[in-house]
Structures are given as structure tokens and as C-alpha cells.
Design a protein around this motif. Sequence first.
Motif, PDB file in Angstrom:
ATOM      1  N   UNK A  75      23.536  11.396   7.404  1.00  0.00           N
ATOM      2  CA  UNK A  75      23.867  12.175   6.184  1.00  0.00           C
ATOM      3  C   UNK A  75      24.782  12.269   6.610  1.00  0.00           C
ATOM      4  N   UNK A  76      26.227  11.646   5.964  1.00  0.00           N
ATOM      5  CA  UNK A  76      27.170  12.118   6.048  1.00  0.00           C
ATOM      6  C   UNK A  76      27.889  13.271   5.481  1.00  0.00           C
ATOM      7  N   UNK A  77      26.964  13.666   4.100  1.00  0.00           N
ATOM      8  CA  UNK A  77      27.831  15.247   3.796  1.00  0.00           C
ATOM      9  C   UNK A  77      26.319  15.293   2.788  1.00  0.00           C
ATOM     10  N   UNK A  78      25.868  16.595   2.998  1.00  0.00           N
ATOM     11  CA  UNK A  78      24.761  17.024   1.491  1.00  0.00           C
ATOM     12  C   UNK A  78      25.420  17.875   0.678  1.00  0.00           C
TER      13      UNK A  78
ATOM     14  N   UNK B  95      27.333  25.069  -0.033  1.00  0.00           N
ATOM     15  CA  UNK B  95      26.625  24.854   1.789  1.00  0.00           C
ATOM     16  C   UNK B  95      27.041  23.172   1.565  1.00  0.00           C
ATOM     17  N   UNK B  96      27.511  22.506   2.924  1.00  0.00           N
ATOM     18  CA  UNK B  96      27.463  21.548   3.032  1.00  0.00           C
ATOM     19  C   UNK B  96      26.636  21.223   4.409  1.00  0.00           C
ATOM     20  N   UNK B  97      25.808  19.749   4.794  1.00  0.00           N
ATOM     21  CA  UNK B  97      25.188  19.639   5.645  1.00  0.00           C
ATOM     22  C   UNK B  97      25.394  18.349   6.082  1.00  0.00           C
ATOM     23  N   UNK B  98      25.104  17.966   7.897  1.00  0.00           N
ATOM     24  CA  UNK B  98      25.452  16.748   8.430  1.00  0.00           C
ATOM     25  C   UNK B  98      24.810  16.456   9.011  1.00  0.00           C
TER      26      UNK B  98
END
Length: 581
Positions: free
Chosen positions: A467-470, A480-483
Motif C-alpha cells: 500500500x503506497x498510501x491509505x 492520517x496517512x499510512x503506508x
Amino acid sequence: MNAGWVRSAVGAVAVLSLGAQVGAQDSALGGIGAGEFVGVLPFANVSAQVDTAWIGAGIAEAVAADLAERANVVLLERGGADPADACGATRGGRPAGLRWVVDGGFQQLGQQVRITARLVDCETGAVQSSARIDGPLEALFSLQDRIVPELGRGASSGGAPERSSADTTTVPRLEPTPAPPATLPAPRVATGSGGGGLAVVAGAPPAPVAPATVTRNEAGQATVRAVRIAEGLDLNGVLDERPYREVEAITDFIQLEPNVGEPETEKTEVWLFFDDTNFYVAGRLWHSLPESQWIVNEMRRDSFNLLSNEGFGFLLDTFYDRRNGILFRVNPLGGRMDAQITNERDFNGDWNPIWDVRTGRFDGGWTFEAEIPFKSMRYRPGANQVWSVQLSRNLQAKNEQSYLTLLDQGVSQAAIFQVSGAATLVGVEVPSTASRLFEVKPYVIGDVNTTTSGGSQLNDLAGNVGLDVVKVGVTENLTADFTVNTDFAQVEADTQQVNLTRFSLFFPEKREFFLENQGNFSFGVSSGPASASSNTGDTPTLFYSRRIGLSQGQVVPLQAGGRLTGRVGRYSIGLLNIQSG
């Protein structure tokens, strides 16, 4: 960055932009509920001294700034002696009406000043609380910063007026005289509050009452109104829907170049609409020259050549903090630019939200329609919003720049960065939290390696997934950004640079995971308007995100990361944690 750090890397960065007297403000709002509308009248010049007539508007601006983080604040014009009149006079111009009005006055004798204030309940007409503050004139700024806390203490004690216990100055009794007429305009002052910027511009005009969509004053300031439409616009660049015929356009732009303060030479009409999902900006721009003489030659997104084209730009300050905003620009060919502005200086052109724009032509000029989903923006909690907006037009063929409000000519091309000089935008109603942002950008990579030996083939299959970006909207103002197992293979390539110096090259951050509210992490950049892609200041850049994922020039895999950015009250927040190795 050493190898040991890479294997066990846990990095965290936190940024807090602290405002003065935040705790005092939270406890000093008395009975004012979150999101309620509060009108602030200019404080009356009881002493009737002409050389200090501007103080009343300045005190009102400071009070509005202290209240703005919790309430929707509007500066009013003084039309009479009774603050209850202000409750009714502007009720038609507000979506929910004014719930409270702050009124007061100031008296001066020699170098001493007395400020009195009262909070009036518009529903009952009763005085909820009152305050009296005495002190030297030279301490005016600190005196006016105590008004809201004093009103809060008055509310908690039953509304009895009190003199500040911290004040031991004796002020002789002053005989009140009639307040001067409200026709004297206050000077255009650019004073900021210690808690994070201007909440309103001193002396700003009141909210327009339908059918009007804009009000102005002699200082070149403006307040505009957005209009709700039942159905979204048919985005085609042809302004033929009913709202364009029924709603008054915003017009009368003011030149910044070449003749500052003069009216624009070509007519510009702009409409601000919204529905349950989108915010719309549309315009009809007249041009007396034939299209063959327009300077329009750029279609690349975010190209700085767009600034040298005929075009239209608009900036939205959705937190109404008068220092940060999101910028959009379009030219007649449909070329577009979008960026985040932080602290009126940092430009993040790699921020690319989801929005759409269409352009068209009419006999005498060109048109555009822009659609920005509310999900692409961040804003304060509450359905009824007060933002600020700046509108700009560039007539490159005439070397003419014009804006909705009067701005400082000294800032030239960076005038759009001057968020504190933008117009106040009222009437916007944002959707409920049910439509909160949620985006996922996964990737899947597969490859095969074929080996031929002795007439036989051996296929070695491999692949990767991650996942590049969630991106998740935690609240209206926090994202919130997750990778996970990051690849970033689709990131735009860096512009080639040749380094003939002994200093390291600076490459801008283009990885989407790091782009949301990137300005919150911009330490050490120049103090003036500049691109975030270059550091022109003397202070070293303390945090440079491009080093994350590199060690001595070698790529280090990023296993996982999390990021939280946004605003909480007067705080700008940035939290970052990356696991690499």
C-alpha cells in the motif's frame, strides 16, 4: 544515517504551532457554544479623540481573533448605541442568526486608557457578562488580550462587572461624551493575534444580505457570500444553468499591477456555489483583445509557466486562521495548478487534490467552472463555516493583475500568498461526517526471470504487493496517512540538476505519503514567500523528508509508516513515524 539506525529505525517528528493564551481562551468563552455566531461591534470612542479613533476597530479585531477558534465571528458596523439592534440588523445575513454580540467602549485620559466590554445574549437581550480593564495606553495590546478572559470570569460569577485584580493603576473618572459617527473608516491595519493569525481583518464589512453576494468598505476589504444550489453544476464551461441567472456575481476587482487600487480594465464575474458534496467556483472573464493576442501556451499541470499566462486563481482559507490556504489556478486552455500555502510563505506545489475544471468561450472572453469536493479539503468542525477567500485575475497581455481585495503592491507575484488580506467568506455549509475522506492506493508488481540452459527453460516468478498510501479523514481537520511495504514506483521523476558547487542538491518531496500538510514540517525555510522546493534562507533545513529511505546514497526499503497532520484549535500538528530497514 548509519546502518544500525536503518535496521531499527523509528522516527517521530512532532510540530506544534503554539498560540498565546490558549488555555485562557478555552475557559473564557462563558456561555458561547461551539459554532455559534458571535457579532463583535467596533468599540466606541467614548472620549471622542480623533487621533485614537482607530483603536475601537483594533480592539474588536483582537476580541474576534480570541473567539474565532470556537465560534463563528463576524465584525459588525456600529449603527446605534444598543447592541440589541445589531442582533436584529444582521440576522438576515447569517444562516442561523447571531446568538451573541460583544459590545464595548474605550476612554482615554492622558496616557491612561479604560476598556469596558459586555457580552449580550441576542435571544433575551440580557447582558451575560461584562468587564472593565484599566491600564497605560502603551500596554494596549496586552489590555485588549484580557477582554475575553475577563468576560468569561464575569459569566462564571453571574455577570457582575469586575475590574481586573492584576491592574493597580488608578484612572481618574472620565465623563462620557457621545460616540463619534460610524462613518469614519478605520485605517487598514495588519495586526495579528498571538494565537495563530488574524481571525478577521480590522474593519471588515458585514456579511452581505441576500440577494447581495459581496459587501465592501473604503479600505478595499470585502465579505462575500457563497450560495447553496439544489443540484450540482453541469461541468462543461458553459455558464447556462439557472444559478448564473438568479445569483448576483462577485465583480469589481481591484488592480495590484500596474495601477494599484484602480478598478480592473476588463470585467470579471465570479460565482461561489456549493451543494451537499462539492464547492464550486465559476467565472465569466471579458477580454477586449482577440484570442489570438492572448498569452496562453501552457497545459502542464502545476507548471510555473501558468503564472505567465492569462488566467484566474482562487485561494481558500478553510480554517479561517488568516495565514494558511489552498490555492487553485486555471488558464483558458484548461491548464491547472494547485498548491498548499503555509504561513503565507511556504508553497507546496506537489500537493494534488482531486478536483475538476472546465473552460469555455463566449463572445467577448472566456469562462471556467471548477468543482472541488469537500472531501479534498480540510476545515473546522461544525456545519456552518466561515472561511476566507481571495480571487485573482492575470491579464498577461496587458501586464495587469487584479484581486478581490486591495493588497500590498510590494509583494507582487506573491500577493496571492497574503492570506491575511483575503476576503471573508460566509454562508458555506459543509456535509456531515458521514462523507469523511477515505482513499486507498495499493500496488501489485509481478515479474518473471527466464533462464535457458541445455535446451530447457526455467521460469522464476516473483512479485510484490503493498500500500503506497491509505488516507483517512480522522476528523474534518485531521488526516492520517499510512503506508505498508512501500514502493513509490509511480512517483514523478525528479528534475535533473547539475551540481557545480560543494553543497548538496535540494530535491523537493514528491512522494504522496509525505505531501499532506507538508508545510507543517518545513523548518528553516526562508521568511518570505518562496517555493517549498527550494531553501533560500540562511537557516538550515532541520527536517528533510527526502532522506527517509536513503542511507549513504543507497535505497533503504520502507516497511511501514504512519502520519497525522492537521489542526486542533490553534495548534498545527504534524506527527510522523517510519519503520525502515
